[in-house]
Design an enzyme around this catalytic site. Structure first.
Site, short mmCIF file in Angstrom:
data_model
loop_
_atom_site.label_atom_id
_atom_site.label_comp_id
_atom_site.label_asym_id
_atom_site.label_seq_id
_atom_site.Cartn_x
_atom_site.Cartn_y
_atom_site.Cartn_z
N GLU A 284 46.06 -7.13 -33.53
CA GLU A 284 46.52 -8.14 -32.57
C GLU A 284 48.04 -8.28 -32.59
O GLU A 284 48.69 -8.41 -31.55
CB GLU A 284 45.85 -9.47 -32.89
CG GLU A 284 45.96 -10.52 -31.80
CD GLU A 284 45.07 -11.71 -32.13
OE1 GLU A 284 44.02 -11.87 -31.49
OE2 GLU A 284 45.43 -12.47 -33.06
N GLU A 287 49.55 -5.32 -30.96
CA GLU A 287 49.27 -5.40 -29.52
C GLU A 287 50.26 -6.35 -28.84
O GLU A 287 50.77 -6.06 -27.74
CB GLU A 287 47.84 -5.87 -29.29
CG GLU A 287 47.44 -5.96 -27.81
CD GLU A 287 46.05 -6.54 -27.61
OE1 GLU A 287 45.62 -6.60 -26.44
OE2 GLU A 287 45.40 -6.94 -28.60
N CYS A 304 39.36 -14.19 -30.98
CA CYS A 304 38.45 -14.19 -32.13
C CYS A 304 37.44 -15.32 -32.08
O CYS A 304 36.52 -15.35 -32.90
CB CYS A 304 39.23 -14.23 -33.44
SG CYS A 304 40.45 -15.52 -33.52
N SER A 324 43.55 -10.77 -25.92
CA SER A 324 43.76 -9.62 -26.80
C SER A 324 42.50 -8.77 -26.80
O SER A 324 41.38 -9.28 -26.75
CB SER A 324 44.06 -10.10 -28.22
OG SER A 324 43.96 -9.03 -29.14
N LYS A 363 28.66 -17.05 -32.66
CA LYS A 363 28.75 -15.75 -33.31
C LYS A 363 27.43 -14.99 -33.22
O LYS A 363 27.42 -13.75 -33.24
CB LYS A 363 29.15 -15.92 -34.78
CG LYS A 363 30.61 -16.28 -34.99
CD LYS A 363 31.53 -15.12 -34.65
CE LYS A 363 32.98 -15.44 -34.93
NZ LYS A 363 33.89 -14.35 -34.50
N GLU A 366 27.78 -13.31 -30.00
CA GLU A 366 28.80 -12.26 -30.05
C GLU A 366 28.27 -10.99 -30.72
O GLU A 366 28.51 -9.88 -30.24
CB GLU A 366 30.02 -12.77 -30.82
CG GLU A 366 31.15 -11.75 -30.88
CD GLU A 366 32.29 -12.19 -31.78
OE1 GLU A 366 33.45 -11.90 -31.45
OE2 GLU A 366 32.03 -12.80 -32.84
N GLU A 371 28.80 -4.50 -26.26
CA GLU A 371 30.09 -3.88 -26.60
C GLU A 371 30.29 -3.77 -28.10
O GLU A 371 31.17 -3.02 -28.55
CB GLU A 371 31.25 -4.70 -26.01
CG GLU A 371 31.19 -4.91 -24.52
CD GLU A 371 30.50 -6.20 -24.14
OE1 GLU A 371 30.70 -6.66 -23.00
OE2 GLU A 371 29.75 -6.76 -24.98
N CYS A 508 37.49 -23.04 -36.65
CA CYS A 508 36.19 -22.62 -37.20
C CYS A 508 35.66 -23.60 -38.25
O CYS A 508 34.44 -23.76 -38.39
CB CYS A 508 36.32 -21.24 -37.83
SG CYS A 508 36.81 -19.97 -36.64
#
Length: 588
Positions: A284, A287, A304, A324, A363, A366, A371, A508
């Site tokens: 990141e 990037e 994230c 990102s 999560k 996710e 992907e 989180c």
């Protein structure tokens, strides 16, 4: 100097108490160690006064008053234990039970249910009223959240969390009188609404009406399968919240005991998601520097937090390019585990089961995204929350308090302080800036503490000198604040170059899968603990983590290209208010 509030003097059950003007009776009672029963009340939500379990008698008033909604006044006399108060509270509980599915043994909140606890407190074993429970089945295909409307007591806590904290309004009241229910618009399945699966509703629900999808059985089955090599990764926020489940002080750091418990549960290797966080920063951070140098899409935004990504896909799909492309630490760890670790350990990826312990219900979704895998295998096979981990520890009979401290396994268990602070709002930005600043300037930072992006303020900002230019950064937590940021981006008015957004309050460590007693006060203690972990680690920058340096040298190559790009980056999609998820792959 802050102006001191006027003090009010009153008595509660004839006990004198002195509190600031404006204090509610329910809070004043706590000062004299009296817990007034309640269900709809929550310390971090605005007053609802729906359940009336907190009714008290106030001298001079003909009617009982709601302790959660009534401010104290000078000379007030409150009684919480009179016959009329008790009869009223018992009557309300019996009415609730008459419209409540009482199959407690099959409820995920058995022994952790506020209603059950109050019934025990008032010695109510059954209601003498006719049972009227409507058959309201909920679809079972949501990857993150399970709803059981027959357990709902209409307290409104979930509605307030969804609306006031997240600004989503996926849940609301429908119907009137005895037909009132908490539901979605047109009773649509939750995953097909504006819901982003953050789980904040499950965190405040007092019963089993909204819970995380329980995957503990899948973990136990995997651990009992001799053909599987089962590894586990643990998110940074779990180690400062798991202690809550074992009655330890808020914010206690239980890393060593947690690792010991996981090894006793039977995991073949116990690793640290913070290693994945360090890799996320490497990708990141580079990037962001590349976007600055090449005129890429700015502001760049962190990716994230899966709840935040879901929000972007559903509500700001035309601005996906601002995210990102670096995967979250959990998914980066999963990708590395099924490739680099598999190669090092000499174990086929198909025989490795990757379990993730996260503070987040989103999560689960996710990990199931198409992907997030390759060759028919998902990088992360099972996700369980902090609450589910505690359930496993209790199930196996491990006495958590007595465990010796043990260390994470290598090579995926070595982390920096930067990885540790990923667990709190502002932590991702601070971790990124430590690497970005040193990579951009070629100089060592005089201080690694970016204090301006820390704290519980909804939106924080800072200006950072990268030598050749200054960049403006922002940090936001909760989607209500994210919307403020995004509306400026949409209007072309955003002054920022780099933005961190976390879906849950406090980041989180305040996630929807954390212990049920999570409040803003506890979030503050967890935040302090994460910064303490950071301060005490020998390496505090992601790019100086020796295992990170090693994996790039031996396996990944350079950030952003080749194998690093293939394994550690992804893409997201504009969706029509729907979460599509992958249901096949490597099942434990």
């Amino acid at each position: 100097m802050a102006e001191e509030k006027e003090l009010v003097h009153l008595t509660i059950n004839k006990i004198p108490v002195e509190v600031p003007k404006g204090t509610k009776i329910i809070d004043a009672a706590r000062k004299v160690h009296i817990d007034i029963p309640h269900l709809c009340y929550h310390p971090d939500q605005r007053v609802k006064a729906r359940c009336r379990i907190c009714s008290v008698e106030v001298v001079g008033n003909r009617r009982l008053m709601a302790a959660c909604a009534t401010e104290v006044w000078e000379g007030m006399e409150v009684h919480t234990d009179t016959q009329i108060v008790r009869d009223t509270q018992v009557g309300i509980l019996q009415l609730i039970l008459a419209n409540h599915n009482q199959d407690c043994l099959n409820c995920p909140r058995n022994h952790r249910c506020d209603l059950q606890e109050l019934c025990s407190r008032f010695n109510i074993g059954h209601t003498g009223l006719p049972i009227v429970v409507r058959d309201m089945k909920d679809a079972a295909d949501n990857p993150s959240i399970t709803r059981d409307p027959t357990k709902c007591i209409k307290c409104g806590r979930c509605i307030r969390a969804c609306k006031d904290v997240q600004g989503i309004e996926a849940l609301n009241f429908a119907g009137r009188s005895d037909s009132i229910t908490v539901t979605t618009a047109y009773n649509t399945a939750l995953e097909n609404t504006d819901c982003i699966l953050c789980g904040q509703c499950s965190l405040v629900c007092p019963t089993g009406a909204i819970t995380e999808k329980d995957d503990t059985r899948r973990v136990l089955d995997a651990l009992q399968d001799p053909a599987k090599h089962v590894i586990v990764q643990v998110a940074p926020a779990v180690r400062v919240s798991l202690g809550d489940e074992f009655h330890l002080p808020p914010g206690d750091i239980v890393t060593g005991q947690m690792v010991a418990a996981l090894k006793r549960l039977g995991f073949d290797r116990v690793f640290d998601t913070n290693f994945g966080a360090d890799l996320t920063i490497m990708e990141e951070g580079h990037e962001f520097l590349e976007r600055l140098e090449t005129g890429g899409t700015l502001p760049m935004m962190t990716s994230c937090s899966p709840g935040w990504v879901n929000f972007m896909e559903k509500h700001y799909g035309d601005f996906i390019d601002h995210l990102s492309t670096a995967k979250s630490p959990m998914q980066i760890f999963g990708a590395v585990a099924k490739t680099y670790y598999a190669e090092k350990a000499g174990i086929p990826a198909k025989d490795i089961v990757t379990v993730s312990i996260m503070p987040c219900t989103a999560k689960k979704f996710e990990a199931a995204r198409p992907e997030m895998g390759r060759d028919g295998l998902q990088d992360v096979d099972i996700v369980i929350t902090t609450r589910e981990l505690a359930k496993l520890i209790h199930y196996v009979g491990i006495t958590f308090h007595d465990l010796p401290e043990e260390d994470f396994d290598s090579p995926l268990g070595t982390c920096s302080g930067a990885g540790a602070i990923f667990g709190t709002t502002g932590g991702v930005m601070e971790a990124a800036l430590r690497t970005v600043c040193e990579k951009a300037t070629g100089k060592e930072l005089p201080s690694l503490d970016f204090l301006s992006v820390r704290g519980m303020e909804g939106i924080k900002e800072a200006t950072v000198d990268l030598g050749s230019r200054k960049v403006r950064v922002a940090v936001a937590h909760t989607l209500k604040n994210a919307k403020i940021i995004m509306e400026d981006v949409k209007a072309g008015k955003s002054p920022y170059d780099f933005i961190e957004i976390m879906a849950c309050p406090g980041g989180c460590q305040g996630g929807g899968g954390q212990p049920l007693n999570t409040t803003n006060a506890r979030r503050q203690e967890r935040m302090k603990a994460l910064y303490e972990i950071d301060r005490n680690l020998p390496v505090r920058k992601s790019h100086e983590n020796p295992e990170v340096i090693k994996i790039y040298k031996e396996f990944l190559g350079a950030p952003l290209v080749g194998k690093a790009h293939e394994l550690l980056h992804t893409h997201y999609h504009k969706t029509a208010k729907r979460c599509d998820f992958h249901t096949s792959g490597n099942e434990a």
